[in-house]
Every structure is written in structure tokens, then in C-alpha cells.
Design a protein around this motif. Structure first.
Motif, PDB file in Angstrom:
ATOM      1  N   ARG A  61       0.883  -1.284   0.141  1.00 11.12           N
ATOM      2  CA  ARG A  61       0.080  -0.062   0.150  1.00 11.12           C
ATOM      3  C   ARG A  61       0.774   1.279   0.161  1.00 11.12           C
ATOM      4  NH1 ARG A  61      -3.171  -3.622   3.135  1.00 11.12           N
ATOM      5  NH2 ARG A  61      -5.428  -3.652   1.876  1.00 11.12           N
ATOM      6  N   ARG A  62       1.930   1.395   0.770  1.00 10.06           N
ATOM      7  CA  ARG A  62       2.861   2.543   0.561  1.00 10.06           C
ATOM      8  C   ARG A  62       3.409   2.521  -0.876  1.00 10.06           C
ATOM      9  NH1 ARG A  62       4.885  -0.139   5.432  1.00 10.06           N
ATOM     10  NH2 ARG A  62       6.889  -0.319   4.302  1.00 10.06           N
ATOM     11  N   LYS A  63       3.738   1.445  -1.471  1.00 10.68           N
ATOM     12  CA  LYS A  63       4.352   1.702  -2.854  1.00 10.68           C
ATOM     13  C   LYS A  63       3.234   2.265  -3.885  1.00 10.68           C
ATOM     14  CE  LYS A  63       7.658  -2.046  -2.800  1.00 10.68           C
ATOM     15  NZ  LYS A  63       8.210  -3.395  -3.186  1.00 10.68           N
ATOM     16  N   TRP A  64       1.920   1.635  -3.652  1.00  7.99           N
ATOM     17  CA  TRP A  64       0.854   2.199  -4.238  1.00  7.99           C
ATOM     18  C   TRP A  64       0.621   3.840  -4.152  1.00  7.99           C
ATOM     19  CZ3 TRP A  64      -3.966   3.788  -2.680  1.00  7.99           C
ATOM     20  CH2 TRP A  64      -5.174   4.091  -3.559  1.00  7.99           C
ATOM     21  N   LEU A  65       0.788   4.257  -2.952  1.00 14.14           N
ATOM     22  CA  LEU A  65       0.472   5.534  -2.498  1.00 14.14           C
ATOM     23  C   LEU A  65       1.642   6.379  -3.019  1.00 14.14           C
ATOM     24  CD1 LEU A  65      -1.137   7.703  -1.055  1.00 14.14           C
ATOM     25  CD2 LEU A  65       0.128   7.004   1.186  1.00 14.14           C
ATOM     26  N   SER A  66       3.001   5.933  -2.899  1.00 15.41           N
ATOM     27  CA  SER A  66       3.949   6.366  -3.395  1.00 15.41           C
ATOM     28  C   SER A  66       3.990   6.892  -4.964  1.00 15.41           C
ATOM     29  CB  SER A  66       5.339   6.040  -3.085  1.00 15.41           C
ATOM     30  OG  SER A  66       5.706   4.665  -3.957  1.00 15.41           O
ATOM     31  N   GLU A  67       3.145   5.882  -5.568  1.00 16.58           N
ATOM     32  CA  GLU A  67       2.905   6.063  -7.266  1.00 16.58           C
ATOM     33  C   GLU A  67       1.869   7.074  -7.214  1.00 16.58           C
ATOM     34  OE1 GLU A  67       1.997   2.075  -8.890  1.00 16.58           O
ATOM     35  OE2 GLU A  67       3.991   1.381  -8.160  1.00 16.58           O
ATOM     36  N   LEU A  68       0.847   7.251  -6.524  1.00 16.91           N
ATOM     37  CA  LEU A  68      -0.173   8.172  -6.426  1.00 16.91           C
ATOM     38  C   LEU A  68       0.441   9.485  -6.288  1.00 16.91           C
ATOM     39  CD1 LEU A  68      -3.381   6.779  -4.726  1.00 16.91           C
ATOM     40  CD2 LEU A  68      -2.958   7.200  -7.266  1.00 16.91           C
ATOM     41  N   VAL A  69       1.293   9.663  -5.398  1.00 18.09           N
ATOM     42  CA  VAL A  69       1.977  11.086  -5.024  1.00 18.09           C
ATOM     43  C   VAL A  69       2.880  11.385  -6.185  1.00 18.09           C
ATOM     44  CG1 VAL A  69       3.739  12.071  -3.502  1.00 18.09           C
ATOM     45  CG2 VAL A  69       2.062  10.716  -2.414  1.00 18.09           C
ATOM     46  N   ALA A  70       3.688  10.441  -6.905  1.00 17.78           N
ATOM     47  CA  ALA A  70       4.312  10.888  -8.042  1.00 17.78           C
ATOM     48  C   ALA A  70       3.386  11.335  -9.185  1.00 17.78           C
ATOM     49  CB  ALA A  70       5.262   9.668  -8.451  1.00 17.78           C
ATOM     50  N   GLN A  71       2.332  10.613  -9.482  1.00 19.98           N
ATOM     51  CA  GLN A  71       1.797  11.020 -10.363  1.00 19.98           C
ATOM     52  C   GLN A  71       1.066  12.429 -10.187  1.00 19.98           C
ATOM     53  OE1 GLN A  71      -1.614   8.223 -11.264  1.00 19.98           O
ATOM     54  NE2 GLN A  71      -0.299   6.550 -11.427  1.00 19.98           N
ATOM     55  N   ALA A  72       0.625  12.638  -9.034  1.00 18.82           N
ATOM     56  CA  ALA A  72       0.139  14.066  -8.449  1.00 18.82           C
ATOM     57  C   ALA A  72       1.371  15.023  -8.737  1.00 18.82           C
ATOM     58  CB  ALA A  72      -0.183  14.082  -7.012  1.00 18.82           C
TER      59      ALA A  72
END
Length: 81
Positions: A61-72
Motif C-alpha cells: 500500500r505504501r508503494k501504491w501511495l508513492s505512485e499516486l504521489v508521484a503522479q500528482a
């Protein structure tokens, strides 16, 4: 979005008073990205923080969230003071 992008940690924390939905989560992520930029952090700094071990999210979930943050980070325009 119906919510303004938070400009401070306090404004992000105030989002807890709303029902959790996709819009509130997106608003919080946008606020975190903008605050990190204001503080001179890089995307790598922010991603490292998201990936740090904690008791709330597992590694996937932290990896998934880090990908969302990078997209943002890429999608949001940089706000000038």
C-alpha cells in the motif's frame, strides 16, 4: 474539486472532519505535494517519506501511495508564492 488544495498541515488535518471519499483523498495528496514543494523537498524526498515503514500501511500500500504521489507531482502545476 469541491475542496481547495490545502496550503498547510493544519488544513490537511482538517480534512478529517469530512467523509472519506476519493475527492478528499485527492485533495489531501495535492496538499501534501504542494507543501513538500514549498518546503523545498524533491519528489524523491517525498517518495522516501511515503515509503518509510509505519504501522498504518503495509509495504504494498505504501508503494501504491508513492505512485499516486508521484503522479500528482507531475500533474499538479507548481504554485508560486
Amino acid at each position: 474539486m469541491d475542496y481547495p488544495i490545502p496550503a498547510s498541515t493544519e488544513e490537511i488535518l482538517a480534512l478529517r472532519n469530512n467523509s472519506v471519499n476519493e475527492e478528499v483523498i485527492a485533495t489531501a495528496i495535492a496538499g501534501v505535494v504542494n507543501i513538500a514543494r514549498q518546503q523545498g523537498q524533491s519528489l524523491e524526498d517525498l517518495t522516501r517519506g511515503v515509503l518509510q515503514d509505519d504501522c498504518l500501511l503495509d509495504l504494498d500500500r505504501r508503494k501504491w501511495l508513492s505512485e499516486l504521489v508521484a503522479q500528482a507531482w507531475v500533474m499538479l502545476p507548481s504554485l508560486k508564492d
